[in-house]
Motif scaffolding. Structure first.
Motif, PDB file in Angstrom:
ATOM      1  N   ILE A 190       0.841  -1.207   0.000  1.00 35.63           N
ATOM      2  CA  ILE A 190       0.000   0.000   0.000  1.00 35.63           C
ATOM      3  C   ILE A 190       0.874   1.255   0.000  1.00 35.63           C
ATOM      4  O   ILE A 190       0.607   2.198  -0.758  1.00 35.63           O
ATOM      5  CB  ILE A 190      -0.971  -0.026   1.202  1.00 35.63           C
ATOM      6  CG1 ILE A 190      -2.013  -1.133   0.982  1.00 35.63           C
ATOM      7  CG2 ILE A 190      -1.647   1.332   1.404  1.00 35.63           C
ATOM      8  CD1 ILE A 190      -2.829  -1.466   2.209  1.00 35.63           C
ATOM      9  N   ILE A 191       1.913   1.274   0.803  1.00 38.65           N
ATOM     10  CA  ILE A 191       2.815   2.431   0.845  1.00 38.65           C
ATOM     11  C   ILE A 191       3.514   2.614  -0.501  1.00 38.65           C
ATOM     12  O   ILE A 191       3.588   3.729  -1.033  1.00 38.65           O
ATOM     13  CB  ILE A 191       3.831   2.292   1.998  1.00 38.65           C
ATOM     14  CG1 ILE A 191       3.106   2.405   3.340  1.00 38.65           C
ATOM     15  CG2 ILE A 191       4.939   3.333   1.889  1.00 38.65           C
ATOM     16  CD1 ILE A 191       3.926   1.955   4.536  1.00 38.65           C
ATOM     17  N   ALA A 192       4.028   1.519  -1.057  1.00 38.19           N
ATOM     18  CA  ALA A 192       4.689   1.604  -2.360  1.00 38.19           C
ATOM     19  C   ALA A 192       3.711   2.035  -3.448  1.00 38.19           C
ATOM     20  O   ALA A 192       4.055   2.836  -4.329  1.00 38.19           O
ATOM     21  CB  ALA A 192       5.321   0.258  -2.724  1.00 38.19           C
TER      22      ALA A 192
ATOM     23  N   MET B 113       1.617   6.179  -7.039  1.00 42.92           N
ATOM     24  CA  MET B 113       0.514   7.070  -7.430  1.00 42.92           C
ATOM     25  C   MET B 113       0.992   8.524  -7.428  1.00 42.92           C
ATOM     26  O   MET B 113       0.655   9.299  -8.321  1.00 42.92           O
ATOM     27  CB  MET B 113      -0.648   6.885  -6.454  1.00 42.92           C
ATOM     28  CG  MET B 113      -1.926   7.516  -6.891  1.00 42.92           C
ATOM     29  SD  MET B 113      -2.664   6.738  -8.330  1.00 42.92           S
ATOM     30  CE  MET B 113      -3.027   5.136  -7.687  1.00 42.92           C
ATOM     31  N   THR B 114       1.800   8.890  -6.445  1.00 38.23           N
ATOM     32  CA  THR B 114       2.340  10.252  -6.373  1.00 38.23           C
ATOM     33  C   THR B 114       3.253  10.535  -7.560  1.00 38.23           C
ATOM     34  O   THR B 114       3.140  11.589  -8.198  1.00 38.23           O
ATOM     35  CB  THR B 114       3.111  10.449  -5.049  1.00 38.23           C
ATOM     36  OG1 THR B 114       2.211  10.220  -3.961  1.00 38.23           O
ATOM     37  CG2 THR B 114       3.703  11.840  -4.961  1.00 38.23           C
ATOM     38  N   ILE B 115       4.138   9.603  -7.859  1.00 39.44           N
ATOM     39  CA  ILE B 115       5.032   9.769  -9.012  1.00 39.44           C
ATOM     40  C   ILE B 115       4.219   9.910 -10.288  1.00 39.44           C
ATOM     41  O   ILE B 115       4.508  10.764 -11.132  1.00 39.44           O
ATOM     42  CB  ILE B 115       6.023   8.596  -9.100  1.00 39.44           C
ATOM     43  CG1 ILE B 115       6.990   8.651  -7.916  1.00 39.44           C
ATOM     44  CG2 ILE B 115       6.771   8.592 -10.427  1.00 39.44           C
ATOM     45  CD1 ILE B 115       7.789   7.378  -7.713  1.00 39.44           C
TER      46      ILE B 115
ATOM     47  N   LEU C 295      -3.424   6.049 -15.589  1.00 43.10           N
ATOM     48  CA  LEU C 295      -2.690   4.822 -15.858  1.00 43.10           C
ATOM     49  C   LEU C 295      -2.387   4.090 -14.550  1.00 43.10           C
ATOM     50  O   LEU C 295      -2.588   2.878 -14.444  1.00 43.10           O
ATOM     51  CB  LEU C 295      -1.393   5.141 -16.608  1.00 43.10           C
ATOM     52  CG  LEU C 295      -0.567   3.937 -17.030  1.00 43.10           C
ATOM     53  CD1 LEU C 295      -0.021   4.158 -18.438  1.00 43.10           C
ATOM     54  CD2 LEU C 295       0.563   3.693 -16.077  1.00 43.10           C
ATOM     55  N   ALA C 296      -1.926   4.809 -13.546  1.00 37.14           N
ATOM     56  CA  ALA C 296      -1.580   4.185 -12.266  1.00 37.14           C
ATOM     57  C   ALA C 296      -2.813   3.616 -11.570  1.00 37.14           C
ATOM     58  O   ALA C 296      -2.787   2.497 -11.058  1.00 37.14           O
ATOM     59  CB  ALA C 296      -0.875   5.193 -11.363  1.00 37.14           C
ATOM     60  N   VAL C 297      -3.906   4.367 -11.561  1.00 35.45           N
ATOM     61  CA  VAL C 297      -5.134   3.884 -10.921  1.00 35.45           C
ATOM     62  C   VAL C 297      -5.587   2.587 -11.571  1.00 35.45           C
ATOM     63  O   VAL C 297      -5.875   1.594 -10.892  1.00 35.45           O
ATOM     64  CB  VAL C 297      -6.255   4.946 -10.998  1.00 35.45           C
ATOM     65  CG1 VAL C 297      -7.601   4.363 -10.592  1.00 35.45           C
ATOM     66  CG2 VAL C 297      -5.909   6.145 -10.127  1.00 35.45           C
ATOM     67  N   MET C 298      -5.651   2.573 -12.894  1.00 36.45           N
ATOM     68  CA  MET C 298      -6.128   1.393 -13.618  1.00 36.45           C
ATOM     69  C   MET C 298      -5.162   0.220 -13.457  1.00 36.45           C
ATOM     70  O   MET C 298      -5.579  -0.918 -13.211  1.00 36.45           O
ATOM     71  CB  MET C 298      -6.327   1.711 -15.097  1.00 36.45           C
ATOM     72  CG  MET C 298      -7.312   2.830 -15.379  1.00 36.45           C
ATOM     73  SD  MET C 298      -8.959   2.502 -14.709  1.00 36.45           S
ATOM     74  CE  MET C 298      -9.769   4.047 -15.079  1.00 36.45           C
ATOM     75  N   ALA C 299      -3.873   0.473 -13.585  1.00 33.49           N
ATOM     76  CA  ALA C 299      -2.883  -0.604 -13.486  1.00 33.49           C
ATOM     77  C   ALA C 299      -2.879  -1.226 -12.091  1.00 33.49           C
ATOM     78  O   ALA C 299      -2.818  -2.459 -11.960  1.00 33.49           O
ATOM     79  CB  ALA C 299      -1.495  -0.076 -13.847  1.00 33.49           C
ATOM     80  N   LEU C 300      -2.950  -0.408 -11.063  1.00 29.73           N
ATOM     81  CA  LEU C 300      -2.954  -0.942  -9.703  1.00 29.73           C
ATOM     82  C   LEU C 300      -4.230  -1.735  -9.422  1.00 29.73           C
ATOM     83  O   LEU C 300      -4.184  -2.763  -8.739  1.00 29.73           O
ATOM     84  CB  LEU C 300      -2.759   0.183  -8.683  1.00 29.73           C
ATOM     85  CG  LEU C 300      -1.381   0.840  -8.714  1.00 29.73           C
ATOM     86  CD1 LEU C 300      -1.351   2.087  -7.834  1.00 29.73           C
ATOM     87  CD2 LEU C 300      -0.294  -0.139  -8.300  1.00 29.73           C
ATOM     88  N   ALA C 301      -5.356  -1.283  -9.949  1.00 25.48           N
ATOM     89  CA  ALA C 301      -6.612  -2.019  -9.759  1.00 25.48           C
ATOM     90  C   ALA C 301      -6.564  -3.370 -10.467  1.00 25.48           C
ATOM     91  O   ALA C 301      -7.003  -4.384  -9.922  1.00 25.48           O
ATOM     92  CB  ALA C 301      -7.789  -1.194 -10.263  1.00 25.48           C
TER      93      ALA C 301
ATOM     94  N   ILE D 214      -4.639   1.480  -1.500  1.00 23.82           N
ATOM     95  CA  ILE D 214      -3.560   2.307  -2.051  1.00 23.82           C
ATOM     96  C   ILE D 214      -4.064   3.718  -2.327  1.00 23.82           C
ATOM     97  O   ILE D 214      -3.443   4.704  -1.914  1.00 23.82           O
ATOM     98  CB  ILE D 214      -2.986   1.674  -3.341  1.00 23.82           C
ATOM     99  CG1 ILE D 214      -2.162   0.438  -3.016  1.00 23.82           C
ATOM    100  CG2 ILE D 214      -2.151   2.698  -4.135  1.00 23.82           C
ATOM    101  CD1 ILE D 214      -1.779  -0.393  -4.236  1.00 23.82           C
ATOM    102  N   PHE D 215      -5.198   3.835  -3.009  1.00 27.44           N
ATOM    103  CA  PHE D 215      -5.674   5.177  -3.349  1.00 27.44           C
ATOM    104  C   PHE D 215      -6.141   5.927  -2.105  1.00 27.44           C
ATOM    105  O   PHE D 215      -5.948   7.140  -1.992  1.00 27.44           O
ATOM    106  CB  PHE D 215      -6.762   5.143  -4.427  1.00 27.44           C
ATOM    107  CG  PHE D 215      -6.848   6.443  -5.150  1.00 27.44           C
ATOM    108  CD1 PHE D 215      -5.926   6.762  -6.136  1.00 27.44           C
ATOM    109  CD2 PHE D 215      -7.789   7.396  -4.807  1.00 27.44           C
ATOM    110  CE1 PHE D 215      -5.954   7.997  -6.777  1.00 27.44           C
ATOM    111  CE2 PHE D 215      -7.824   8.630  -5.443  1.00 27.44           C
ATOM    112  CZ  PHE D 215      -6.903   8.926  -6.428  1.00 27.44           C
TER     113      PHE D 215
END
Length: 191
Positions: free
Chosen positions: A23-25, A30-32, A50-56, A67-68
């Motif tokens: 979750i921290i990573a 997500m910040t990057i 991209l990050a939201v979709m990829a992590l989901a 994470i979000f």
């Protein structure tokens, strides 16, 4: 012990320490992604969608939402994690601004995409991401309506970003279809 109905993606995260580190990573990633700007037309794009979709897709709904949510908590606490922060404000002031609805949309999309994509192939995962994008835009526009006249809502809140978001979804879909085979080959296994 893993709950028998837990989805297979989330079963990998049974250790609380491993889950917390993931979750921290993920929040750092997500910040990057939010801070990365790529020249694009008609507006520069970030890699937030991209990050939201990829992590989901990668972690499933429970971890993706965590994470979000962690990312939002960091932002609410005043850390400059959001796109355009600290220049456009930080903390709750930023979240209550014009992009607040999009942030809420990303949180809901994390759950929706993670849920709809479970066990699906390329077409199902792509459909899940498109459904998530609809949620992001719906909540984003509903919130943005407090800041922008209704006749300009689509031209300000959707049209400049839609092409870039579709490209990002295409990249996640292509990566999701390609990466498992690459990892299998790198481990020396047959696909």
């Amino acid at each position: 012990m893993t709950h028998p109905t837990a989805n297979p993606i989330e079963r990998r995260f049974t250790s609380p320490v491993r889950t917390a580190l993931t979750i921290i990573a993920g929040a750092a990633l997500m910040t990057i992604a939010a801070k990365t700007q790529i020249p694009f037309w008609p507006v520069p794009m970030t890699l937030h969608t991209l990050a939201v979709m990829a992590l989901a897709i990668a972690f499933g709904p429970r971890i993706a939402v965590a994470i979000f949510f962690a990312y939002l908590v960091a932002g609410a606490a005043g850390l400059p994690v959001f796109s355009g922060s600290p220049e456009r404000g930080i903390g709750l002031a930023y979240m209550a601004g014009p992009t607040g609805g999009y942030l809420a949309g990303y949180l809901v999309a994390s759950w929706l995409v993670g849920t709809l994509a479970l066990g699906r192939g390329l077409v199902g995962r792509t459909g899940a991401m498109l459904a998530g994008l609809v949620i992001v835009y719906a909540l984003g526009l509903a919130w943005l309506a407090a800041y922008v006249p209704l006749d300009r809502l689509l031209s300000v809140g959707v049209i400049p970003f839609l092409l870039g978001d579709l490209v990002k979804i295409g990249l996640v879909a292509a990566g999701g279809a390609t990466l498992p085979a690459v990892f299998t080959q790198l481990r020396g296994q047959r696909p």
